[in-house]
Write an enzyme that holds these catalytic residues in place. Structure first.
Site: not given
Ligand code: WQD
Length: 341
Positions: A126, A151, A155
């Site tokens: 990741s 987590y 990785k």
């Molecule tokens: C994306 C953006 C949030 C939800 C995570 C893991 C990463 C990978 C992908 C496994 C961010 C914003 C989110 C919400 C929001 N997973 N958001 N409201 O955090 O980039 O990555 O998932 O491998 O390892 O860390 O993805 O989809 O959670 O968030 O504003 O209800 O959307 O703050 O900016 P993230 P995400």
């Protein structure tokens, strides 16, 4: 037959999409999944798309004896290892569960590969290993930063274990560092199945727009970005799945230049949360209610991939647009109906 491939976590989100691509390319697929974060019905979706029902073993790969007995006597040309717990927040609450499961299952699989060194090994890693990178776009030689969560640490440590074992045993391995996987197969027969309230942005958007959740909370509008919301590299899960086939074929053809190679898998384009919301509404015609909320702890400002290495060495680039990802995610949500679990 082009070869027999074990897909661990094969009934999961990226695993099931990769199984479909492998079957389409003529590979024989063996799935392992303990159903800790998915449903057995995903197998029906894989069969509906590919016309083949791959063999599925429901075992706990973190159990050395179970893993050994399931794999002994198996001839495998490749293993694509997706099976892992991946909830960032939960990993902070239960680090031991994450280290035991994610690293335990990895080491049990590497035990098999060490005894069958002709078996190529592909690891689901990741972009989280980069933390907030100092320079964008992010290249594979960007420094790996102290993990923000257990987590993310599994990785990082996982990559190090694979590299050391691959060097020691003359294995062929590739770690694929995903940016943000989104979307679903165009057939709407398989897709993301988040358990409980989705932590990730796109499944929350589709569940909210489908009336299964309240308004979306946009975590932070004071980031140093164009519109103040955080930026990520959102890659269609089918593009991501196809990259795994290219990586597998590189290993089967023994073209890898190091014991373990690393590739970033992204589109190379960053999109802000607001841009994702607008793409969703534009692409689907659905409307989304949302409001700003405080930043989420542990979130970084921006991440998007430098895609040159995957393009030049793997011969892979992402093809699908953000709008197409939104359309496919929405079609999958509609196919699920009110069946969010
Ligand atoms: C994306 C953006 C949030 C939800 C995570 C893991 C990463 C990978 C992908 C496994 C961010 C914003 C989110 C919400 C929001 N997973 N958001 N409201 O955090 O980039 O990555 O998932 O491998 O390892 O860390 O993805 O989809 O959670 O968030 O504003 O209800 O959307 O703050 O900016 P993230 P995400």
């Amino acid at each position: 037959m082009k070869g027999r491939v074990l897909v661990t976590g094969g009934l999961g989100y990226i695993g099931s999409h990769t199984a479909v691509e492998l079957l389409a390319q003529g590979y024989e697929v063996l799935l392992v999944d303990n159903l800790s974060n998915t449903r057995a019905s995903v197998l029906d979706g894989i069969e509906a798309i590919s016309g083949k029902r791959p063999e599925w073993l429901q075992i706990d790969l973190a159990d050395p004896a179970a893993c050994r007995s399931a794999l002994e006597g198996q001839h495998l040309d490749g293993i694509i290892h997706f099976a892992a717990y991946k909830a960032v927040g939960e990993s902070v609450q239960e680090p031991l569960k994450y280290y035991q499961n994610n690293l335990g299952s990895l080491m049990n699989l590497l035990d098999y590969v060490s005894q069958h060194p002709s078996c190529g090994f592909i690891f689901s890693s990741s972009c989280t290993v980069y933390g907030q990178a100092d320079r964008l776009p992010i290249t594979e030689d960007a420094p790996v930063k102290a993990a923000e969560s257990p987590y993310g640490n599994t990785k990082q440590i996982g990559e190090e274990i694979i590299r050391e074992v691959a060097v020691a045993r003359g294995l062929r391995a590739i770690a694929l560092r995903y940016f943000n996987p989104i979307g679903a197969h165009a057939s709407a027969r398989i897709g993301e199945l988040p358990l409980g309230v989705p932590q990730n942005l796109v499944p929350f958007i589709t569940q909210s727009a489908a009336g299964l959740r309240g308004p979306l909370s946009v975590y932070g509008n004071d980031y140093p970005t164009e519109d103040g919301t955080a930026v990520r590299d959102y890659i269609h899960v089918v593009d991501l799945a196809q990259a795994h086939i290219m990586a597998l074929e590189r290993l089967l053809a023994q073209q890898n230049e190091e014991a373990m190679e690393v590739f970033n898998l992204g589109t190379g384009k960053g999109s802000s949360v607001l841009e994702v919301i607008h793409a969703f509404e534009r692409a689907t015609g659905a409307s989304l209610s949302w409001d700003f909320a405080p930043r989420r702890a542990g979130d970084i400002t921006a991440a998007y991939a430098d895609t040159q290495r995957a393009s030049a060495v793997l011969g892979w680039t992402a093809k699908k647009s953000l709008d197409e990802s939104m359309r496919d995610a929405w079609a999958w949500q509609m196919a699920l109906g009110s069946d969010s679990h």
